[in-house]
Scaffold this active site. Structure first.
Site, PDB file in Angstrom:
ATOM      1  N   LYS A 195      23.641  -2.015 -22.674  1.00  0.00           N
ATOM      2  CA  LYS A 195      23.250  -0.826 -21.921  1.00  0.00           C
ATOM      3  C   LYS A 195      23.820   0.414 -22.604  1.00  0.00           C
ATOM      4  O   LYS A 195      25.024   0.580 -22.718  1.00  0.00           O
ATOM      5  CB  LYS A 195      23.763  -0.935 -20.485  1.00  0.00           C
ATOM      6  CG  LYS A 195      23.449   0.280 -19.633  1.00  0.00           C
ATOM      7  CD  LYS A 195      23.782   0.045 -18.170  1.00  0.00           C
ATOM      8  CE  LYS A 195      23.620   1.310 -17.360  1.00  0.00           C
ATOM      9  NZ  LYS A 195      23.895   1.105 -15.933  1.00  0.00           N
ATOM     10  N   GLU A 233      28.166  -7.191 -27.638  1.00  0.00           N
ATOM     11  CA  GLU A 233      28.020  -7.176 -26.177  1.00  0.00           C
ATOM     12  C   GLU A 233      27.259  -8.411 -25.689  1.00  0.00           C
ATOM     13  O   GLU A 233      27.650  -9.061 -24.715  1.00  0.00           O
ATOM     14  CB  GLU A 233      27.280  -5.905 -25.724  1.00  0.00           C
ATOM     15  CG  GLU A 233      28.141  -4.655 -25.699  1.00  0.00           C
ATOM     16  CD  GLU A 233      29.036  -4.582 -24.463  1.00  0.00           C
ATOM     17  OE1 GLU A 233      28.979  -5.493 -23.623  1.00  0.00           O
ATOM     18  OE2 GLU A 233      29.799  -3.599 -24.345  1.00  0.00           O
ATOM     19  N   LYS A 248      18.701  -2.106 -22.235  1.00  0.00           N
ATOM     20  CA  LYS A 248      18.352  -0.908 -21.475  1.00  0.00           C
ATOM     21  C   LYS A 248      18.818   0.339 -22.208  1.00  0.00           C
ATOM     22  O   LYS A 248      19.961   0.357 -22.676  1.00  0.00           O
ATOM     23  CB  LYS A 248      19.047  -1.021 -20.111  1.00  0.00           C
ATOM     24  CG  LYS A 248      18.865   0.116 -19.172  1.00  0.00           C
ATOM     25  CD  LYS A 248      19.705  -0.113 -17.945  1.00  0.00           C
ATOM     26  CE  LYS A 248      19.628   1.112 -17.081  1.00  0.00           C
ATOM     27  NZ  LYS A 248      20.550   1.068 -15.977  1.00  0.00           N
TER      28      LYS A 248
HETATM   29  C1  PBG Z   1      23.760   2.118 -12.331  1.00  0.00           C
HETATM   30  C2  PBG Z   1      22.431   2.140 -12.952  1.00  0.00           C
HETATM   31  C3  PBG Z   1      21.790   3.183 -13.658  1.00  0.00           C
HETATM   32  C4  PBG Z   1      20.490   2.728 -13.928  1.00  0.00           C
HETATM   33  C5  PBG Z   1      20.393   1.449 -13.417  1.00  0.00           C
HETATM   34  N1  PBG Z   1      21.601   1.090 -12.843  1.00  0.00           N
HETATM   35  C6  PBG Z   1      22.255   4.544 -13.981  1.00  0.00           C
HETATM   36  C7  PBG Z   1      23.338   4.740 -14.922  1.00  0.00           C
HETATM   37  O1  PBG Z   1      23.900   3.828 -15.493  1.00  0.00           O
HETATM   38  O2  PBG Z   1      23.681   5.907 -15.080  1.00  0.00           O
HETATM   39  C8  PBG Z   1      19.413   3.512 -14.609  1.00  0.00           C
HETATM   40  C9  PBG Z   1      18.020   3.057 -14.324  1.00  0.00           C
HETATM   41  C10 PBG Z   1      16.944   4.004 -14.680  1.00  0.00           C
HETATM   42  O3  PBG Z   1      17.169   5.067 -15.310  1.00  0.00           O
HETATM   43  O4  PBG Z   1      15.797   3.721 -14.324  1.00  0.00           O
HETATM   44  N2  PBG Z   1      24.831   2.010 -13.151  1.00  0.00           N
END
Ligand code: PBG
Length: 326
Positions: A195, A233, A248
């Protein structure tokens, strides 16, 4: 003069010929649809930066779920927006927290729907960070304890899959142990393994009301410039017992999706995030692109890159468009 060259166009000569040699396909089962459940009554509020995406309160959930089922969606990813926030995100692991309440409701009314619970604290903490904060620091190990509590309470409520997204080190180990100890050995962990600290999460932070109140997430989310770090990771999450690996965001990171697919043998999930959705919506609303064609091309691109599953706000439309084209 005899010319030597390949006739690639032979296999593109008609719609049926193209269908015959098509290598990748999209199915309703490929999609996981994110849902934002907000505490309160009679709320069905469109997220301004995500047209077509709504925050819904519990009294609108029945109708929302009926619509989801009617579209043929099989899996949902739950995010909660609590009425009150505090330093430690207490509503994330409260038995009557909004995600726990919504999970029980969906399990009872729509037992076949797969519920994926996003396990994080940022929607629940007053400071908007994904872990415990001391001064300007986000503490790793104390955050794990709260995450485990959150995961266990989500599993207790009936969540089918736990999806930790907070990027603390060791979260898979901690959550796996916590789930097992509580008797949830059969509940899989879908880890947000890879992520990145991405600007593409902007609209989500409006939808989930979880923007950090100071600083950013760069000490826990990954640097967009890095590729080898994604291997590290993913490797540690596999070793810690993850059952799925999420990459992601999606579109700018499809090289990483391919890397993860080629190097690990778990199902790969790509998260087609809020900013990617917002860009397409905005361009389509301006008449600059054809929304249906663009979305389906993007999604098939994700499968071609190696995604087994796609978390996407386009799921309802995509499934409808796939049916149209059958
Ligand atoms: C929570 C989370 C986030 C997203 C999913 N879970 C935001 C972040 O990490 O700031 C983003 C999902 C999206 O942008 O559609 N940690």
């Amino acid at each position: 003069m005899e010319l030597q060259f390949s006739r690639h166009r032979r296999l593109r000569s008609s719609a049926n010929m193209r269908a015959l040699v098509r290598e990748n396909h999209l199915r309703a089962e490929d999609f996981i649809y994110p849902l934002f459940i907000i505490e309160g009554e009679n709320v069905r509020k469109e997220v301004s930066s995500m047209p077509g995406v709504f925050q819904v309160s519990m009294d609108h959930l029945q109708a929302e779920m009926e619509d989801i089922v009617a579209h043929g969606i099989k899996s949902v990813l739950l995010f909660g927006i609590p009425a009150t926030k505090d330093e430690c995100g207490g509503q994330a692991y409260h038995d009557h927290g909004i995600v726990q309440v919504a999970t029980r409701f969906i399990k009872e009314k729509f037992p076949d729907i797969i519920i994926v619970a996003d396990t994080c604290l940022c929607e629940y903490t007053s400071h908007g960070h994904c872990g415990v904060v001391e001064g300007e620091k986000i503490l790793n190990d104390p955050s794990l304890e709260l995450l485990v509590k959150t995961a266990v309470s989500q599993a207790k409520a009936g969540a089918d899959i736990i999806a930790p997204s907070n990027m603390m080190d060791g979260f898979v180990t901690a959550i796996r142990a916590g789930l097992d100890e509580a008797g949830f050995t059969e509940v899989p962990v879908m880890s947000y393994a890879v992520k990145y600290a991405s600007a593409f999460y902007g609209p989500f932070r409006e939808a989930a009301e979880g923007a950090p109140q100071f600083g950013d997430r760069k000490t826990y989310q990954m640097d967009p410039a890095n590729r080898m770090e994604a291997f590290r990771e993913a490797e540690s999450d596999v070793a810690e017992g993850a059952d799925f690996l999420i990459v992601k965001p999606g579109m700018p990171y499809l090289d990483i999706v391919r890397d993860v697919k080629n190097n690990f043998n778990l199902p790969v999930v790509v998260y087609n995030v809020s900013g990617e959705y917002a860009m397409i919506k905005a361009a389509a609303q301006n008449g600059w692109i054809d929304e249906k064609k663009t979305v389906l091309e993007m999604l098939i691109g994700m499968k071609r890159a190696g995604a087994d599953l796609i978390i996407t706000y386009h799921a309802k439309d995509a499934i409808s468009w796939l049916k149209e084209d059958e």
